[in-house]
Design a protein around this motif. Sequence first.
Motif, short mmCIF file in Angstrom:
data_model
loop_
_atom_site.label_atom_id
_atom_site.label_comp_id
_atom_site.label_asym_id
_atom_site.label_seq_id
_atom_site.Cartn_x
_atom_site.Cartn_y
_atom_site.Cartn_z
N LEU A 1 95.06 9.93 32.34
CA LEU A 1 94.26 10.67 33.44
C LEU A 1 95.05 10.72 34.58
CD1 LEU A 1 90.73 8.46 33.06
CD2 LEU A 1 91.24 10.90 32.56
N MET A 2 96.33 9.77 34.88
CA MET A 2 97.18 10.02 35.86
C MET A 2 96.11 9.83 37.64
SD MET A 2 99.81 12.86 34.86
CE MET A 2 100.86 12.39 36.23
N ILE A 3 95.43 8.92 37.56
CA ILE A 3 94.78 8.54 38.68
C ILE A 3 95.24 7.21 39.22
CG2 ILE A 3 92.69 10.15 38.23
CD1 ILE A 3 91.38 7.57 37.10
N GLU A 4 95.04 6.77 40.35
CA GLU A 4 95.65 5.77 41.09
C GLU A 4 94.40 4.48 40.74
OE1 GLU A 4 96.66 6.28 45.19
OE2 GLU A 4 98.48 7.51 44.74
N ASN A 5 94.78 3.33 40.49
CA ASN A 5 93.81 2.32 40.05
C ASN A 5 92.64 2.77 39.41
OD1 ASN A 5 92.55 -0.01 40.17
ND2 ASN A 5 91.75 0.10 42.32
N PRO A 6 92.85 3.14 38.28
CA PRO A 6 91.73 3.48 37.31
C PRO A 6 90.49 2.66 37.26
CG PRO A 6 93.59 3.09 35.80
CD PRO A 6 94.14 3.10 37.38
N LYS A 7 90.81 1.25 37.10
CA LYS A 7 90.01 0.36 37.29
C LYS A 7 88.61 0.55 38.37
CE LYS A 7 91.83 -1.76 33.54
NZ LYS A 7 91.15 -1.58 32.40
N ARG A 8 88.84 1.30 39.47
CA ARG A 8 87.92 1.37 40.12
C ARG A 8 86.68 2.36 39.88
NH1 ARG A 8 89.19 5.82 43.39
NH2 ARG A 8 91.33 6.66 43.06
N LEU A 9 87.31 3.31 39.03
CA LEU A 9 86.60 4.24 38.45
C LEU A 9 85.89 3.93 37.04
CD1 LEU A 9 88.64 7.59 39.48
CD2 LEU A 9 86.71 6.54 40.64
#
Length: 396
Positions: free
Chosen positions: A282-290
């Motif tokens: 997904l290449m998103i920063e800090n995926p755990k927040r989403l």
Amino acid sequence: MIITSLRSKIRLVFSVTLLLLGALFIFSIKYDHAMIEERNIAQEQAISHYLYTYYLKYGKIDEAYLEAQNVSLITDKGMVVQIERFFKEKGELKRYAVDTFHLKRIIIINNDRFKLILENKNKPQFPLKRVLIFAIVFLLIILLYLWIMKSLQPLSTLKSQIKTFSKGNLDIECKSDKKDEIAEVANEFDHAVTMIRELLHSRQLFLRAIMHELKTPIAKGRLVSEMLEDEKNKARMHSIFERLNLLIDEFAKIEQITSKNFELTIKPYKMSDLLEASEDMLMIENPKRLITTKIEKDYTVSVDFELFTLVIKNLLDNGIKYSTDKHITVLIDGNRLKVINKGEALPEPLENYFKPFHASKKGLGLGLYIVKSILDIHQMELHYQHEDGENIFTLA
């Protein structure tokens, strides 16, 4: 049982024909036998009447007449006793009786003038001509059947070629130099395969050329972004170009999937590992927040790693994109993976979203199309339900 196969229908027709031919042959033999029996009875009655009349006139038996009728007089006393006992046991020892004794046709004439035991030596002839005619017709039907079945053999080859073609192998050739209808179908199919092969080849060249041309400005953009002094903007630019590069690779994978131009590498993987790899894609920063991950019971699934992570990545991406709070929950439970997000129910049946370029406000409408294509390859399914304001996509 319903017969649908063309070969089975042909076999049925020829089997019924042969049975009818056999029945006709047996009937004709029995008919001939009955006619011969009638002639024998008429002849024997005529002989009995003639002998009686002749005896009244001359007081003796006309043996010359009997010889001319191929009938002999039995005079052996032992044989006479056996014959009389045989007829007596059957209740046929009367004034006139006819029966078969030891494969001989015996006539007993017992009147007030004389008592004779005769053997009728007239045997029915073997119906050689009739047997020959039926044998020739039978053989012709068998040869005709074999000829027709041989003519249908190219259908098996054509069927095999079509199966190979349906599996994505376009390197087939089914030309025929014959002149029948099957050959015409085979030649038309071969022409269609050639056209499709050329179209796919040109499409692949076109897509590869586009992807190659896109990678060049992306590479230049990454080089230019290195010159930025602001580290935050530099990181953003890197992320954007990485995302573009990943999209191009995904388009290449989609092209391979839709054209079936790939080889699966099936291996067992834990679903939690596949999920983690998909989150990285997904290449998103800090995926755990989403993404909130709940692993109640992890399990192993045999899949192609690259393709299956692409499936989960698209489910995650769609879940986040269409969630009202931009948050999803992923649940791994036994043998199922669930992607849950808050939002309104899908306005259309799930099957409609499996179509490529389905109308979408936030994308190209390819996400679920890619998911469905890959799941079909793995013989897996995606289910959807909406409960308590949540969309639940279940992968099983």
